[in-house]
Each structure stands twice: as C-alpha cells, then as structure tokens.
Write a protein that holds these residues in place. Structure first.
Motif, PDB file in Angstrom:
ATOM      1  N   SER A  78       0.843  -1.194   0.000  1.00  0.00           N
ATOM      2  CA  SER A  78       0.000   0.000   0.000  1.00  0.00           C
ATOM      3  C   SER A  78       0.883   1.251   0.000  1.00  0.00           C
ATOM      4  O   SER A  78       1.877   1.310   0.725  1.00  0.00           O
ATOM      5  CB  SER A  78      -0.885  -0.045   1.244  1.00  0.00           C
ATOM      6  OG  SER A  78      -1.671   1.106   1.298  1.00  0.00           O
ATOM      7  N   GLY A  79       0.548   2.209  -0.847  1.00  0.00           N
ATOM      8  CA  GLY A  79       1.314   3.451  -0.906  1.00  0.00           C
ATOM      9  C   GLY A  79       2.528   3.385  -1.817  1.00  0.00           C
ATOM     10  O   GLY A  79       3.292   4.352  -1.909  1.00  0.00           O
ATOM     11  N   SER A  80       2.704   2.271  -2.550  1.00  0.00           N
ATOM     12  CA  SER A  80       3.902   2.136  -3.382  1.00  0.00           C
ATOM     13  C   SER A  80       3.768   2.834  -4.730  1.00  0.00           C
ATOM     14  O   SER A  80       4.736   2.913  -5.481  1.00  0.00           O
ATOM     15  CB  SER A  80       4.260   0.656  -3.572  1.00  0.00           C
ATOM     16  OG  SER A  80       3.193  -0.060  -4.128  1.00  0.00           O
ATOM     17  N   GLY A  81       2.576   3.343  -5.046  1.00  0.00           N
ATOM     18  CA  GLY A  81       2.408   4.112  -6.278  1.00  0.00           C
ATOM     19  C   GLY A  81       1.653   3.393  -7.383  1.00  0.00           C
ATOM     20  O   GLY A  81       1.588   3.887  -8.511  1.00  0.00           O
ATOM     21  N   LYS A  82       1.038   2.278  -7.066  1.00  0.00           N
ATOM     22  CA  LYS A  82       0.353   1.481  -8.090  1.00  0.00           C
ATOM     23  C   LYS A  82      -0.834   2.245  -8.692  1.00  0.00           C
ATOM     24  O   LYS A  82      -0.979   2.304  -9.911  1.00  0.00           O
ATOM     25  CB  LYS A  82      -0.131   0.144  -7.490  1.00  0.00           C
ATOM     26  CG  LYS A  82       0.960  -0.642  -6.788  1.00  0.00           C
ATOM     27  CD  LYS A  82       0.445  -1.935  -6.187  1.00  0.00           C
ATOM     28  CE  LYS A  82      -0.624  -1.796  -5.127  1.00  0.00           C
ATOM     29  NZ  LYS A  82      -0.177  -1.098  -3.889  1.00  0.00           N
ATOM     30  N   SER A  83      -1.655   2.830  -7.829  1.00  0.00           N
ATOM     31  CA  SER A  83      -2.810   3.584  -8.346  1.00  0.00           C
ATOM     32  C   SER A  83      -2.345   4.823  -9.099  1.00  0.00           C
ATOM     33  O   SER A  83      -2.904   5.168 -10.142  1.00  0.00           O
ATOM     34  CB  SER A  83      -3.739   4.006  -7.206  1.00  0.00           C
ATOM     35  OG  SER A  83      -4.325   2.871  -6.618  1.00  0.00           O
ATOM     36  N   THR A  84      -1.318   5.474  -8.572  1.00  0.00           N
ATOM     37  CA  THR A  84      -0.784   6.655  -9.253  1.00  0.00           C
ATOM     38  C   THR A  84      -0.320   6.284 -10.654  1.00  0.00           C
ATOM     39  O   THR A  84      -0.583   7.001 -11.623  1.00  0.00           O
ATOM     40  CB  THR A  84       0.369   7.268  -8.441  1.00  0.00           C
ATOM     41  OG1 THR A  84      -0.119   7.611  -7.143  1.00  0.00           O
ATOM     42  CG2 THR A  84       0.927   8.507  -9.114  1.00  0.00           C
ATOM     43  N   LEU A  85       0.352   5.154 -10.776  1.00  0.00           N
ATOM     44  CA  LEU A  85       0.816   4.708 -12.093  1.00  0.00           C
ATOM     45  C   LEU A  85      -0.372   4.531 -13.036  1.00  0.00           C
ATOM     46  O   LEU A  85      -0.361   5.050 -14.165  1.00  0.00           O
ATOM     47  CB  LEU A  85       1.609   3.395 -11.957  1.00  0.00           C
ATOM     48  CG  LEU A  85       2.139   2.817 -13.255  1.00  0.00           C
ATOM     49  CD1 LEU A  85       3.170   3.742 -13.877  1.00  0.00           C
ATOM     50  CD2 LEU A  85       2.740   1.430 -13.026  1.00  0.00           C
TER      51      LEU A  85
HETATM   52  N1  ADP Z   1      -3.721  13.107  -4.631  1.00  0.00           N
HETATM   53  C1  ADP Z   1      -2.668  12.868  -3.833  1.00  0.00           C
HETATM   54  N2  ADP Z   1      -2.061  13.854  -3.147  1.00  0.00           N
HETATM   55  C2  ADP Z   1      -0.999  13.608  -2.363  1.00  0.00           C
HETATM   56  N3  ADP Z   1      -0.441  12.390  -2.198  1.00  0.00           N
HETATM   57  C3  ADP Z   1      -1.009  11.355  -2.832  1.00  0.00           C
HETATM   58  C4  ADP Z   1      -2.144  11.536  -3.688  1.00  0.00           C
HETATM   59  N4  ADP Z   1      -2.478  10.330  -4.196  1.00  0.00           N
HETATM   60  C5  ADP Z   1      -1.597   9.447  -3.699  1.00  0.00           C
HETATM   61  N5  ADP Z   1      -0.711  10.055  -2.876  1.00  0.00           N
HETATM   62  C6  ADP Z   1       0.408   9.433  -2.171  1.00  0.00           C
HETATM   63  O1  ADP Z   1       1.216   8.781  -3.147  1.00  0.00           O
HETATM   64  C7  ADP Z   1       1.674   7.529  -2.650  1.00  0.00           C
HETATM   65  C8  ADP Z   1       1.252   6.451  -3.601  1.00  0.00           C
HETATM   66  O2  ADP Z   1      -0.147   6.306  -3.541  1.00  0.00           O
HETATM   67  P1  ADP Z   1      -0.923   5.270  -4.436  1.00  0.00           P
HETATM   68  O3  ADP Z   1      -0.504   5.430  -5.849  1.00  0.00           O
HETATM   69  O4  ADP Z   1      -2.365   5.406  -4.127  1.00  0.00           O
HETATM   70  O5  ADP Z   1      -0.355   3.877  -3.883  1.00  0.00           O
HETATM   71  P2  ADP Z   1      -0.933   2.411  -3.971  1.00  0.00           P
HETATM   72  O6  ADP Z   1      -2.017   2.407  -5.003  1.00  0.00           O
HETATM   73  O7  ADP Z   1       0.230   1.557  -4.329  1.00  0.00           O
HETATM   74  O8  ADP Z   1      -1.459   2.073  -2.613  1.00  0.00           O
HETATM   75  C9  ADP Z   1       1.095   7.373  -1.255  1.00  0.00           C
HETATM   76  O9  ADP Z   1       2.076   7.771  -0.317  1.00  0.00           O
HETATM   77  C10 ADP Z   1      -0.071   8.320  -1.246  1.00  0.00           C
HETATM   78  O10 ADP Z   1      -0.317   8.818   0.051  1.00  0.00           O
END
Ligand code: ADP
Ligand code: MG
Length: 264
Positions: free
Chosen positions: A58-65
């Motif tokens: 969790s928090g590794s950037g998967k959703s962001t990617l």
């Molecule tokens: N809109 C946002 N603003 C600030 N930080 C964010 C935002 N979205 C995600 N993050 C941060 O970016 C990191 C990666 O999040 P995310 O891509 O959701 O990870 P995962 O899907 O692997 O759990 C986390 O530390 C999260 O808190």
C-alpha cells in the motif's frame, strides 16, 4: 505480431516471449504530489496483447501509475505514450486517449441513476457519437459476455458487487479500448464474488486484450499474467514471469511483501 499469430504461440508465460509491438511505453516518469515523489524513474513497456500484473505494498504508487496512464493525473517529467502517441495535455485528443485506455476501479463507479444498459451505452453515445440502437446492441453483447445480460434494465444498486464490477468492465470495453487498466478490481468485493470478476478478466486476457492489472490475487497472476511488476516506494523494484516472481523473488522488499501476503 497479430492477435491470431499470438494465439498459435505456446501458452507459457515467459518474459522473453513478448506478445506484440509496444503499446504502452512509459519512459523515465517522475510524479510528484507537491514535495512528495510518488513515482520515481518509472520505465515500463507493455506490448500489445500482454498482461502485466502490478503488485506491491500500500502506498507504493500502483494507483498513481494507473492514473497517469489514462491521464487522470499529470506527470512531473518523462513520457507516456499509448500506441505511438504521446499523452496529450488536454483537449479533444485527451478525450480520444481516454477512450483508448479503459479503466476499472476498486469501487465500481457506475452511474447510480442510470440503468445497467444506459451505464454501458452512455460512453459510446456521448463520446463516440454512436447511434443509440448500435450502442444498445454493443452493450447487450458486452453485458452477455460478462454474464449480466438479464440485468440490463435494473439500476446498479439492485445488483451484487460482483455483478456491478462486471458491468464496469463491460462499460469500459464499450469504448473499444486498446488497453485495459484494472486497479484492485476485486478488493472491495465479498470473497464469494471475487472469482466471477477474475474469470471475466482471464477471459479478456485469453482473447488478447492488453491489460495492466493491479491486484494481489496470485491465482490470477499465475493464470493470466505474462509478467509481474513489483513496486515499492514509487519505484519498479523487480519484474519477472509470475512463476519466477512468486517462487523466487530476488529483492528483499518483494520477499518481505510476499511472505506477508501468504501468511494472511
Ligand atoms: N492526490 C494525492 N495527493 C498527495 N499524495 C497522494 C495523492 N495520491 C496518492 N498520494 C500518495 O502517493 C503515494 C502512492 O499512492 P498510491 O498510488 O495510491 O499507492 P498504492 O495504489 O500503491 O497504494 C502514497 O504515499 C499516497 O499517500
Ligand atoms: Mg492503490
């Protein structure tokens, strides 16, 4: 290589056997949220027809990617291209790009006030200008394909979570995307509904759809993935064929992650 040529290839998962030409090309991508760097030095090429499972804590950037690939999020630097076209910043070409990249989220995000059928037809009608009759024919075919054809006239709330997620897949497919992104599509589902969604996804993979799938479902990865990409702290730490990754992970981060996954 075309999809039909690929079908004739051996069904082994092996990262040295790439399926087609590069479809999604991510080069040296950095993504910041303010001062926080969510993605670092991401290089990833997904070939046409390939299924890549993205796994990581969790928090590794998967959703962001995922969100950068269909431009729900901008990137700080680097390039992402889909089918040879670099992602546009905004405007009409962005709408076209979004149509090329289907996305299915953890929460199904269906329009609550629209019938199941209308949830699937609205994209083709509004974004692609498809005639209603044609869109309905397509929607019924897709709802049939995901096994919910008989629910077409209901509202989302009248369906189970598994059924709603299958509708969300049909809705994404209705835009005829070149690649499908799935961000933990079964994480919000009751256990007995997980397989009905994964089965649809395995079917899509077998039909040659290019897929990027964030999931911790190792059974799906073993059955359908060509490659597993392991992320930690916004970086791709390791990638390998599924069997290799699950039995013989190289990095300490991946080993640690897998040990926790298995014991829970
Ligand atoms: N809109 C946002 N603003 C600030 N930080 C964010 C935002 N979205 C995600 N993050 C941060 O970016 C990191 C990666 O999040 P995310 O891509 O959701 O990870 P995962 O899907 O692997 O759990 C986390 O530390 C999260 O808190
Ligand atoms: Mg996530």
């Amino acid at each position: 290589m075309t999809a039909s040529e690929h079908d004739a290839a051996p069904a082994t998962s092996n990262i040295s056997v790439r399926r087609g030409d590069p479809l999604v090309v991510i080069e040296n991508v950095q993504k910041h949220y303010g001062d926080f760097q969510a993605l670092s030095d991401i290089d990833l090429t997904v070939n046409r027809g390939e299924v890549v499972v993205v796994i990581g804590p969790s928090g590794s950037g998967k959703s962001t990617l995922c969100r950068t690939i269909n431009r729900l999020e901008t990137i700080t630097s680097g390039t992402i291209s889909v089918d040879g076209k670099e992602l546009p910043k905004e405007g009409k070409s962005l709408a076209a790009l979004r149509a090329d990249v289907g996305m299915v989220f953890q929460s199904f995000n269906l329009f609550a006030h629209l019938t199941i059928l209308d949830n699937v037809t609205i994209g083709p009608i509004k974004v692609k200008g498809m005639k209603r009759a044609e869109a309905e024919k397509l929607a019924r075919e897709l709802l049939d394909r995901v096994g919910v054809a008989h629910q077409a006239d209901k509202l989302p709330a009248q369906l189970s979570g598994g059924q709603q997620q299958r509708v969300a897949i049909a809705r994404a497919l209705a835009m005829k995307p070149k690649v499908m992104l799935f961000d933990e599509p079964t994480s919000a589902l009751d256990p007995e509904m997980i397989n009905e969604v994964l089965d649809v996804m395995v079917g899509l993979a077998q039909d040659g759809m290019t897929m990027i799938v964030v999931t911790h479902e190792m059974g799906f990865a073993r059955k359908a993935a060509d490659r597993v990409v392991f992320m930690a702290d916004g970086r791709i730490v390791e990638e390998a064929a599924p069997d290799e990754f699950f039995t013989n992970a190289k990095s300490d981060r991946a080993k640690d992650f897998l040990s926790k996954l298995i014991t829970h």
